[in-house]
Write a protein that holds these residues in place. Structure first.
Motif, PDB file in Angstrom:
ATOM      1  N   TRP A  94       0.850  -1.182   0.000  1.00 23.44           N
ATOM      2  CA  TRP A  94       0.000   0.000   0.000  1.00 23.44           C
ATOM      3  C   TRP A  94       0.891   1.240   0.000  1.00 23.44           C
ATOM      4  O   TRP A  94       1.877   1.303   0.738  1.00 23.44           O
ATOM      5  CB  TRP A  94      -0.908   0.018   1.225  1.00 23.44           C
ATOM      6  CG  TRP A  94      -2.074  -0.896   1.105  1.00 23.44           C
ATOM      7  CD1 TRP A  94      -3.356  -0.576   0.750  1.00 23.44           C
ATOM      8  CD2 TRP A  94      -2.098  -2.315   1.331  1.00 23.44           C
ATOM      9  NE1 TRP A  94      -4.160  -1.697   0.734  1.00 23.44           N
ATOM     10  CE2 TRP A  94      -3.412  -2.774   1.089  1.00 23.44           C
ATOM     11  CE3 TRP A  94      -1.117  -3.242   1.709  1.00 23.44           C
ATOM     12  CZ2 TRP A  94      -3.773  -4.114   1.215  1.00 23.44           C
ATOM     13  CZ3 TRP A  94      -1.478  -4.574   1.834  1.00 23.44           C
ATOM     14  CH2 TRP A  94      -2.786  -4.998   1.587  1.00 23.44           C
ATOM     15  N   GLY A 107      -3.163  10.509   1.421  1.00 21.77           N
ATOM     16  CA  GLY A 107      -3.885   9.423   0.764  1.00 21.77           C
ATOM     17  C   GLY A 107      -3.211   8.083   0.988  1.00 21.77           C
ATOM     18  O   GLY A 107      -2.062   8.010   1.430  1.00 21.77           O
ATOM     19  N   ARG A 108      -3.950   7.025   0.696  1.00 22.65           N
ATOM     20  CA  ARG A 108      -3.436   5.654   0.816  1.00 22.65           C
ATOM     21  C   ARG A 108      -4.099   4.819  -0.267  1.00 22.65           C
ATOM     22  O   ARG A 108      -5.328   4.815  -0.388  1.00 22.65           O
ATOM     23  CB  ARG A 108      -3.738   5.064   2.190  1.00 22.65           C
ATOM     24  CG  ARG A 108      -3.146   3.671   2.442  1.00 22.65           C
ATOM     25  CD  ARG A 108      -3.509   3.225   3.865  1.00 22.65           C
ATOM     26  NE  ARG A 108      -2.839   1.995   4.268  1.00 22.65           N
ATOM     27  CZ  ARG A 108      -3.341   0.764   4.112  1.00 22.65           C
ATOM     28  NH1 ARG A 108      -4.535   0.601   3.542  1.00 22.65           N
ATOM     29  NH2 ARG A 108      -2.663  -0.294   4.517  1.00 22.65           N
ATOM     30  N   ARG A 109      -3.288   4.121  -1.063  1.00 25.76           N
ATOM     31  CA  ARG A 109      -3.846   3.304  -2.138  1.00 25.76           C
ATOM     32  C   ARG A 109      -3.085   1.980  -2.235  1.00 25.76           C
ATOM     33  O   ARG A 109      -1.929   1.877  -1.825  1.00 25.76           O
ATOM     34  CB  ARG A 109      -3.785   4.031  -3.476  1.00 25.76           C
ATOM     35  CG  ARG A 109      -2.370   4.311  -3.970  1.00 25.76           C
ATOM     36  CD  ARG A 109      -2.363   4.966  -5.330  1.00 25.76           C
ATOM     37  NE  ARG A 109      -1.021   5.315  -5.764  1.00 25.76           N
ATOM     38  CZ  ARG A 109      -0.170   4.465  -6.365  1.00 25.76           C
ATOM     39  NH1 ARG A 109      -0.551   3.207  -6.588  1.00 25.76           N
ATOM     40  NH2 ARG A 109       1.031   4.865  -6.731  1.00 25.76           N
ATOM     41  N   LYS A 110      -3.733   1.005  -2.799  1.00 21.82           N
ATOM     42  CA  LYS A 110      -3.134  -0.311  -2.994  1.00 21.82           C
ATOM     43  C   LYS A 110      -2.333  -0.309  -4.291  1.00 21.82           C
ATOM     44  O   LYS A 110      -2.844   0.089  -5.338  1.00 21.82           O
ATOM     45  CB  LYS A 110      -4.230  -1.374  -3.042  1.00 21.82           C
ATOM     46  CG  LYS A 110      -3.746  -2.796  -2.892  1.00 21.82           C
ATOM     47  CD  LYS A 110      -4.960  -3.722  -2.805  1.00 21.82           C
ATOM     48  CE  LYS A 110      -4.547  -5.127  -2.481  1.00 21.82           C
ATOM     49  NZ  LYS A 110      -5.731  -6.042  -2.375  1.00 21.82           N
ATOM     50  N   SER A 111      -1.081  -0.744  -4.217  1.00 23.02           N
ATOM     51  CA  SER A 111      -0.248  -0.807  -5.408  1.00 23.02           C
ATOM     52  C   SER A 111      -0.666  -2.001  -6.264  1.00 23.02           C
ATOM     53  O   SER A 111      -0.947  -3.076  -5.742  1.00 23.02           O
ATOM     54  CB  SER A 111       1.220  -0.954  -5.007  1.00 23.02           C
ATOM     55  OG  SER A 111       2.022  -1.225  -6.151  1.00 23.02           O
TER      56      SER A 111
END
Length: 214
Positions: A94, A107-111
């Motif tokens: 992430w 922000g936080r996102r899944k790679s």
């Protein structure tokens, strides 16, 4: 599946010696905490080298990247000592973006990228002779992690100026130990023709050609 909480029952006095040792990054410190057992000696000097964990007659080194940086250390120590190199591979990651203050989360996102055991070969090309050394073993940890980025304007243009400042350990998925050349050969699919090319290997294991060549 083994989670990072598995060993949270370790004595507090053991954990206190692990986090923040020698200014290490979060991922290295967390893996050392998870891996250590009661009775282990931490940050011990052996033959003038600093060792992460000494467990009776076994030296344990945790390296999160760049095997070439410790090539001399590994070669020298394995002349007289049993040594296990522990290497984490992010099966899932992430991306956490922080503001310039390094605290405010943007922000936080899944790679979309997922790592697997084949990732070890990018590093093993730096220490090929150790694979057949009886004193050497490699343990690969497939993990989940967070990659922490800060908006400091110094990072790659691909990351829009964000710098990677840390990695955080979230969960252990699986462990894989390689003790001999045959253990590495087991990663080659049996359905490959004999002989085969690196292009054949790349296609069968669904990896880029440059990695198959390694």
């Amino acid at each position: 599946m083994i989670t990072a909480e598995t060993n949270r029952s370790k004595p507090a006095e053991n954990r206190n010696h692990l986090i923040g040792t020698l200014g290490e990054k979060s991922l290295h410190a967390a893996l050392k905490e998870w891996y250590a057992k009661p009775g282990d000696r931490l940050e011990e000097k052996v033959d003038n080298f600093q060792i992460d964990i000494v467990r009776r007659n076994l030296l344990i080194e945790i390296q999160t990247a760049n095997f070439s940086a410790i090539k001399n250390k590994l070669s020298t120590l394995t002349e007289k000592h049993r040594l296990r190199l522990v290497f984490p591979v992010a099966q899932q990651k992430w991306i956490v973006r922080l503001a310039a203050d390094g605290k405010t989360q943007l922000g936080r996102r899944k790679s979309p990228k997922k790592g697997d055991l084949f990732a070890i070969f990018e590093e093993l090309v730096s220490i090929p002779a150790l694979i057949k050394n009886r004193n050497f073993s490699l343990e690969v940890l497939l993990i989940w992690e967070e990659e922490i980025r800060r908006d400091d304007g110094l990072g790659s243009w691909r990351r829009k100026g964000f710098s990677i400042i840390d990695h955080r350990f979230l969960k252990l998925v699986s462990r894989h130990v390689f003790r001999s050349p045959s253990d590495f050969l087991n990663l080659i699919p049996k359905k490959l023709s004999d002989p085969f090319t690196t292009k054949d290997l790349s296609d069968v294991i669904s990896q880029p050609l440059w990695l198959a060549q390694k």
